[in-house]
Design a protein around this motif. Sequence first.
Motif, PDB file in Angstrom:
ATOM      1  N   GLY A  55      38.010  43.637  42.873  1.00  0.00           N
ATOM      2  CA  GLY A  55      37.301  44.394  43.897  1.00  0.00           C
ATOM      3  C   GLY A  55      38.243  44.833  45.008  1.00  0.00           C
ATOM      4  O   GLY A  55      39.029  44.029  45.514  1.00  0.00           O
ATOM      5  N   TYR A  56      38.160  46.113  45.356  1.00  0.00           N
ATOM      6  CA  TYR A  56      39.017  46.700  46.381  1.00  0.00           C
ATOM      7  C   TYR A  56      38.154  47.418  47.418  1.00  0.00           C
ATOM      8  O   TYR A  56      37.079  47.927  47.097  1.00  0.00           O
ATOM      9  N   THR A  68      39.143  38.922  42.910  1.00  0.00           N
ATOM     10  CA  THR A  68      39.383  39.150  41.491  1.00  0.00           C
ATOM     11  C   THR A  68      39.181  37.865  40.710  1.00  0.00           C
ATOM     12  O   THR A  68      39.442  36.772  41.223  1.00  0.00           O
ATOM     13  N   ASN A  69      38.698  38.019  39.490  1.00  0.00           N
ATOM     14  CA  ASN A  69      38.643  36.893  38.565  1.00  0.00           C
ATOM     15  C   ASN A  69      39.537  37.175  37.355  1.00  0.00           C
ATOM     16  O   ASN A  69      39.500  36.462  36.376  1.00  0.00           O
ATOM     17  N   ASN A  70      40.334  38.246  37.454  1.00  0.00           N
ATOM     18  CA  ASN A  70      41.233  38.631  36.372  1.00  0.00           C
ATOM     19  C   ASN A  70      42.595  37.971  36.615  1.00  0.00           C
ATOM     20  O   ASN A  70      43.282  38.313  37.578  1.00  0.00           O
ATOM     21  N   CYS A 112      36.613  50.310  33.204  1.00  0.00           N
ATOM     22  CA  CYS A 112      36.125  51.343  34.113  1.00  0.00           C
ATOM     23  C   CYS A 112      36.322  50.925  35.566  1.00  0.00           C
ATOM     24  O   CYS A 112      36.637  49.769  35.849  1.00  0.00           O
ATOM     25  N   ASP A 113      36.145  51.875  36.448  1.00  0.00           N
ATOM     26  CA  ASP A 113      36.041  51.617  37.879  1.00  0.00           C
ATOM     27  C   ASP A 113      34.621  51.961  38.286  1.00  0.00           C
ATOM     28  O   ASP A 113      34.051  52.947  37.794  1.00  0.00           O
ATOM     29  N   VAL A 114      34.047  51.164  39.171  1.00  0.00           N
ATOM     30  CA  VAL A 114      32.736  51.452  39.738  1.00  0.00           C
ATOM     31  C   VAL A 114      32.942  51.587  41.240  1.00  0.00           C
ATOM     32  O   VAL A 114      33.437  50.673  41.893  1.00  0.00           O
ATOM     33  N   PHE A 138      35.399  48.738  42.273  1.00  0.00           N
ATOM     34  CA  PHE A 138      35.654  47.604  41.398  1.00  0.00           C
ATOM     35  C   PHE A 138      36.266  48.098  40.105  1.00  0.00           C
ATOM     36  O   PHE A 138      35.710  48.982  39.456  1.00  0.00           O
ATOM     37  N   GLU A 139      37.396  47.512  39.735  1.00  0.00           N
ATOM     38  CA  GLU A 139      37.948  47.724  38.405  1.00  0.00           C
ATOM     39  C   GLU A 139      37.285  46.678  37.518  1.00  0.00           C
ATOM     40  O   GLU A 139      37.237  45.494  37.878  1.00  0.00           O
TER      41      GLU A 139
END
Length: 148
Positions: A55-56, A68-70, A112-114, A138-139
């Motif tokens: 999230g940005y 981020t959880n990535n 995707c990005d949202v 959000f990516e």
Amino acid sequence: NTIVSQEENIDKYISSLPDDVRIARNGGSNRIVYTEGTSEEVLAIGDSIKFYYAGYIFTGGKGQLFATNNPEVAQATGFPVQEGIRKCILSNGSMLKGLAQGLVGAKAGERCDVVFSAKYGFNNTVVYNVPKLSPLIFEVWVEEIVKN
């Protein structure tokens, strides 16, 4: 109006993207699909989803990372990774309204990005390191969808 200005900036950003990305709009959210999903199932409100995210704050693109959880994003940015893969039932109560609306129609395997205005995010509230009235992007990496 701040929200109107944010939505105009989001539209300007989307119109600047290459023609080979697909845009899906739903209820104030915009999903920018970079990699199409491979599953037959299409995500709907009430379905289960497993996904990674970053999230940005939206600043005409990806600004400051706030969550981020990535593990790969966390390692590359030095940001602490949060939780593991996110597992939930897609609803406005399980995540930010803008993210839930934006993910409707996604498929497993999609990247995707949202992006959405503060109206569909934290609105007029400061949350952790996100200032009030911040538009967000959000990516998202959709790993699995289960129809419920």
